[in-house]
Design an enzyme around this catalytic site. Sequence first.
Site, PDB file in Angstrom:
ATOM      1  N   HIS A 320       0.857  -1.188   0.000  1.00 57.02           N
ATOM      2  CA  HIS A 320       0.000   0.000   0.000  1.00 57.02           C
ATOM      3  C   HIS A 320       0.892   1.238   0.000  1.00 57.02           C
ATOM      4  O   HIS A 320       1.766   1.392   0.859  1.00 57.02           O
ATOM      5  CB  HIS A 320      -0.956   0.008   1.199  1.00 57.02           C
ATOM      6  CG  HIS A 320      -2.019   1.042   1.028  1.00 57.02           C
ATOM      7  ND1 HIS A 320      -3.179   0.806   0.322  1.00 57.02           N
ATOM      8  CD2 HIS A 320      -2.054   2.332   1.408  1.00 57.02           C
ATOM      9  CE1 HIS A 320      -3.898   1.912   0.301  1.00 57.02           C
ATOM     10  NE2 HIS A 320      -3.243   2.848   0.949  1.00 57.02           N
ATOM     11  N   ALA A 321       0.663   2.147  -0.945  1.00 53.72           N
ATOM     12  CA  ALA A 321       1.546   3.313  -1.135  1.00 53.72           C
ATOM     13  C   ALA A 321       1.665   4.138   0.143  1.00 53.72           C
ATOM     14  O   ALA A 321       0.672   4.338   0.850  1.00 53.72           O
ATOM     15  CB  ALA A 321       0.992   4.182  -2.262  1.00 53.72           C
ATOM     16  N   HIS A 350       0.176  11.852  -5.659  1.00 58.00           N
ATOM     17  CA  HIS A 350      -0.368  11.882  -4.306  1.00 58.00           C
ATOM     18  C   HIS A 350       0.754  11.715  -3.283  1.00 58.00           C
ATOM     19  O   HIS A 350       0.895  12.520  -2.344  1.00 58.00           O
ATOM     20  CB  HIS A 350      -1.419  10.766  -4.132  1.00 58.00           C
ATOM     21  CG  HIS A 350      -1.957  10.682  -2.758  1.00 58.00           C
ATOM     22  ND1 HIS A 350      -3.118  11.303  -2.361  1.00 58.00           N
ATOM     23  CD2 HIS A 350      -1.470  10.075  -1.646  1.00 58.00           C
ATOM     24  CE1 HIS A 350      -3.323  11.079  -1.075  1.00 58.00           C
ATOM     25  NE2 HIS A 350      -2.333  10.335  -0.615  1.00 58.00           N
ATOM     26  N   GLU A 351       1.598  10.709  -3.488  1.00 59.11           N
ATOM     27  CA  GLU A 351       2.673  10.443  -2.516  1.00 59.11           C
ATOM     28  C   GLU A 351       3.747  11.528  -2.569  1.00 59.11           C
ATOM     29  O   GLU A 351       4.262  11.946  -1.532  1.00 59.11           O
ATOM     30  CB  GLU A 351       3.294   9.070  -2.787  1.00 59.11           C
ATOM     31  CG  GLU A 351       2.338   7.903  -2.611  1.00 59.11           C
ATOM     32  CD  GLU A 351       1.639   7.904  -1.261  1.00 59.11           C
ATOM     33  OE1 GLU A 351       0.480   7.473  -1.204  1.00 59.11           O
ATOM     34  OE2 GLU A 351       2.240   8.369  -0.269  1.00 59.11           O
ATOM     35  N   HIS A 354       2.842  14.342  -0.405  1.00 62.89           N
ATOM     36  CA  HIS A 354       3.213  14.165   1.014  1.00 62.89           C
ATOM     37  C   HIS A 354       4.660  14.593   1.241  1.00 62.89           C
ATOM     38  O   HIS A 354       4.964  15.332   2.182  1.00 62.89           O
ATOM     39  CB  HIS A 354       3.073  12.692   1.417  1.00 62.89           C
ATOM     40  CG  HIS A 354       1.669  12.227   1.642  1.00 62.89           C
ATOM     41  ND1 HIS A 354       0.826  12.783   2.563  1.00 62.89           N
ATOM     42  CD2 HIS A 354       0.968  11.220   1.064  1.00 62.89           C
ATOM     43  CE1 HIS A 354      -0.346  12.156   2.559  1.00 62.89           C
ATOM     44  NE2 HIS A 354      -0.275  11.202   1.651  1.00 62.89           N
ATOM     45  N   GLU A 378      -3.277  14.871   2.875  1.00 67.14           N
ATOM     46  CA  GLU A 378      -3.761  14.021   1.776  1.00 67.14           C
ATOM     47  C   GLU A 378      -4.129  14.848   0.547  1.00 67.14           C
ATOM     48  O   GLU A 378      -4.273  14.309  -0.549  1.00 67.14           O
ATOM     49  CB  GLU A 378      -4.983  13.222   2.232  1.00 67.14           C
ATOM     50  CG  GLU A 378      -4.720  12.276   3.397  1.00 67.14           C
ATOM     51  CD  GLU A 378      -3.565  11.327   3.121  1.00 67.14           C
ATOM     52  OE1 GLU A 378      -2.921  10.906   4.091  1.00 67.14           O
ATOM     53  OE2 GLU A 378      -3.294  11.014   1.949  1.00 67.14           O
ATOM     54  N   HIS A 480      -6.847   0.468   5.298  1.00 65.80           N
ATOM     55  CA  HIS A 480      -6.799   1.409   6.414  1.00 65.80           C
ATOM     56  C   HIS A 480      -7.457   0.858   7.666  1.00 65.80           C
ATOM     57  O   HIS A 480      -7.087   1.236   8.780  1.00 65.80           O
ATOM     58  CB  HIS A 480      -7.446   2.721   5.994  1.00 65.80           C
ATOM     59  CG  HIS A 480      -6.775   3.347   4.826  1.00 65.80           C
ATOM     60  ND1 HIS A 480      -6.825   2.774   3.557  1.00 65.80           N
ATOM     61  CD2 HIS A 480      -6.016   4.445   4.697  1.00 65.80           C
ATOM     62  CE1 HIS A 480      -6.116   3.514   2.728  1.00 65.80           C
ATOM     63  NE2 HIS A 480      -5.614   4.531   3.374  1.00 65.80           N
ATOM     64  N   TYR A 490      -9.305  11.543   4.140  1.00 69.55           N
ATOM     65  CA  TYR A 490      -9.476  11.553   2.683  1.00 69.55           C
ATOM     66  C   TYR A 490     -10.783  12.247   2.305  1.00 69.55           C
ATOM     67  O   TYR A 490     -10.869  12.928   1.285  1.00 69.55           O
ATOM     68  CB  TYR A 490      -9.461  10.116   2.146  1.00 69.55           C
ATOM     69  CG  TYR A 490      -8.182   9.393   2.466  1.00 69.55           C
ATOM     70  CD1 TYR A 490      -8.117   8.430   3.478  1.00 69.55           C
ATOM     71  CD2 TYR A 490      -7.005   9.693   1.794  1.00 69.55           C
ATOM     72  CE1 TYR A 490      -6.922   7.789   3.780  1.00 69.55           C
ATOM     73  CE2 TYR A 490      -5.811   9.059   2.099  1.00 69.55           C
ATOM     74  CZ  TYR A 490      -5.781   8.114   3.102  1.00 69.55           C
ATOM     75  OH  TYR A 490      -4.602   7.489   3.415  1.00 69.55           O
TER      76      TYR A 490
HETATM   77  C1  LIG Z   1      -2.487   6.578  -1.579  1.00 75.31           C
HETATM   78  C2  LIG Z   1      -2.802   6.406  -0.354  1.00 75.31           C
HETATM   79  C3  LIG Z   1      -1.753   6.402   0.712  1.00 75.31           C
HETATM   80 SE1  LIG Z   1      -1.913   7.866   1.945  1.00 75.31          SE
HETATM   81  C4  LIG Z   1      -4.218   6.110   0.075  1.00 75.31           C
HETATM   82  O1  LIG Z   1      -4.373   5.285   0.977  1.00 75.31           O
HETATM   83  N1  LIG Z   1      -5.285   6.719  -0.480  1.00 75.31           N
HETATM   84  C5  LIG Z   1      -5.243   7.794  -1.488  1.00 75.31           C
HETATM   85  C6  LIG Z   1      -6.685   8.079  -1.826  1.00 75.31           C
HETATM   86  C7  LIG Z   1      -7.558   7.299  -0.903  1.00 75.31           C
HETATM   87  C8  LIG Z   1      -6.658   6.330  -0.121  1.00 75.31           C
HETATM   88  C9  LIG Z   1      -6.938   4.880  -0.539  1.00 75.31           C
HETATM   89  O2  LIG Z   1      -6.161   4.348  -1.332  1.00 75.31           O
HETATM   90  O3  LIG Z   1      -7.947   4.324  -0.054  1.00 75.31           O
HETATM   91 ZN   LIG Z   2      -1.876   9.968   1.261  1.00 74.31          ZN
END
Ligand SMILES: C=C(C[SeH])C(=O)N1CCC[C@H]1C(=O)O
Ligand SMILES: [Zn+2]
Length: 597
Positions: A320-321, A350-351, A354, A378, A480, A490
Site C-alpha cells: 500500500h503506497a 499523491h505520494e 506528502h 492528503e 486502512h 481523505y
Molecule cells: C495513496 C494512499 C496512501 Se496515503 C491512500 O491510501 N489513499 C489515497 C486516496 C484514498 C486512499 C486509498 O487508497 O484508499
Molecule cells: Zn496519502
Amino acid sequence: DLEALEQEGREYIMHLDKMAGLRKNRASLAEWAYTSNITKENEENRIQVQLEISQQEKQAWEETKMYRWQDFQDFSLRRMFKKYSQLGVAALPNDKYKQLMLSISGMESNYATAKICSYKNSSKCDLSLEPDLTEIFSKSQDPEELKYYWVQWHKAAGARAKQNFTEYVQLDNEAAKLNNFDDVAEWWQSEYEVPDFEKQLAKIWEDVKPLYQQLHAYVRKRLRDKYGEEVVSTKGPIPAHLLGNMWAQTWNNIESFTRPYPDKKEVDITQAMQNQNYTPLKMFRMSDEFFRSLNLTAMPEKFWKNSIIEKPTDREIVCHASAWDFYDGEDFRIKQCTTIDYEYFQTTHHEMGHVQYFLQYKDQPVVFRDGANPGFHEAVGDTIALSVSSPKHLRRVGLTSGDAEDEQTEINQLYKMGIDKIVFLPFAYTLDLFRYGVFRGKTTPDDYNCHYWRLREELQGVEPPVNRTEEDFDAAAKYHVSADVEYARYYVSFIVQFQFHRALCQIAGEYVPEDLTKKLVDCDIYQSVAAGNALSNMLKMGSSRPWPDAMEALTGQRAMRADGLLEYFRPLHEWLQAENQRTGEHIGWESSKIQYC
Ligand SMILES: C=C(C[SeH])C(=O)N1CCC[C@H]1C(=O)O
Ligand SMILES: [Zn+2]
C-alpha cells in the site's frame, strides 16, 4: 517571575523537541525495516523499538506536566507544550501496549501477504492484491469472475482479521481513555481542532449528495445496459464488484464503457503510457519536475536512493503506497508497488505531495512537522494531480493528442473526474462513520458486518455481490481498517483540494470566473511560480497554527466547504439531470435484496 519561567520552559521544550526528533527517526527506521521486509524478526524488532521509545516518551511526559505552560504568553510555545502534553498510545501499560502493537501488525501483515487462488486455474494460488487482483478488477468485465475474486479477497483479508480487530478496538479505546478521551472516535476527531467536526462532515454530505445520486443513477443505467437487468436492477443499489475497484471507492476502470459520449476520441492514458514505455522512475521524475516548475523543492538525493518504487521479487512488503518522513531534515522516502497505469500516475503525485509537505515544513520544530490537519496532508498531491489530469496538461506532456475542447469532450472529462472524486466521498464517509460506531460501542463484534453494509447501502448505494454473515468482516478487507489508519482525512482532502485548486488556478491566471476561455476544468498551474509560492506559504506552516489559518493563507476561506467541488462539477451536474430525465432513470435506490444483517 513569569518571564523567567517562560524562558526556562522554552529551553526545556526545544531540547525535548530535539530528543523527540531522534526518537521519531529511530521509530521510522524500525517501521520501514518491517514494512519493506515482512519477517517475524523485523516485526519483533519494530515492537521492541516502539516499546523502548514509549518508555522514553512517558518519562518526558511526566516532566512536561510540571510546567505551567497554560499561562505562557507565547502562542507557539503554548501550542508546543499542549501537543507534548498528550502522550498517545504510550500511556498504556507495557503489556497492553505490546498486545495492541501485535494485534495491529497481525492485521497488517495478513493484509499484505494474503494470497488468492486463480478463478481460471484453482491450483495457482499465488495471486496478491497488488498487482494481480488490482489488474483483474481494472480489466475484467465478467461478473462471475469479479464476484469470485471479491469473495475470496474479503474472506482472506477481512474475515481473518476479525479477532485481531476486536482486540485492537478494546485496547485502543483504553489508550483513548488514558488520554482523557471517551473513545478513539473522539481522539481521532480531536486532530481537526474544531468542536463540530462530525456535523461538518454531515453538512458536506448533504451538499454533495444530490450530485452523487445523479451520477449513481446514470452509472447504474449504463451498467444495466451492459450486464442486463438480472445483474444490475433498475432501482436497487449497484453490486459493488462491478465498479472496477475492490472497494468500489473510485470507478475509473469502468469509464471506457460508461462515458457520456462514447464516440468522442478515447482518452486512454494507461494505453498511452504503456505505448510510450513509461517506467516507474519516469513517473516519479515527471512528478518531481512538476513540483520544481512551481518553484517548490526538488526531491533530495536520499529520496532517490532510499525509496522503493517497484514491488521486490525476493521478499514480502506492505505494497500500500506510503510516504515517509525520517525527521532528520534530509531522509524522506516513498514505498509503493508502481504499475504503469493512470491510477498509479495519480498515486505517484499523491505520494510526492506528502513528501513536498515534509520538505516545506522541515525547519519547523518536530512537533509541528505535520499537516495543518490530516486532510491537508492528503490533499497536496491530489491538488497538483488535478492540474496534471487536465486535457491541457496531458496534451503538454504528450499523453493525449490535441482535441478541440467542445462541450461533449468537456462532459466526458468532467465525468472522468467525477467517477474518481464524487463517488469517493460516500465511501470515505462510510468507513469512519462505521468505525466511530465501533469505538463508541454502538456497533459490537456481533453486528460489525451488518452495520458496515447498512451504511454502505444507505450512503453509497452499493450492495455486496453475495449474502454476508457475521463470519465475514468486510471492513478489514480495506487497508486502512487493517492498518489502523483514520480515513476521514481523505473525505476532508477530496473537499479541500477543490478549494486549493480553485485558489491556485486564480493565482496562476488559469481560472477567471465567468470567463469561458479560462474554465476551472481546463486549469493547469504547471510552471506558475506565483501559485507555487502561495502553496509553499501554506505548507511551510505545518501544524504550527490551527488549520483555518493555513487554509485562509491560501484560499482566503477559513472553512471546509463543498462549494469548490460543486463549482468544478456544475456542468456535469446539469448534464446528468437532463440525461437521467431523458432516460427516465430512477434517482436514488430502494433497499437491497441481498441478505447481510
Ligand atoms: C495513496 C494512499 C496512501 Se496515503 C491512500 O491510501 N489513499 C489515497 C486516496 C484514498 C486512499 C486509498 O487508497 O484508499
Ligand atoms: Zn496519502
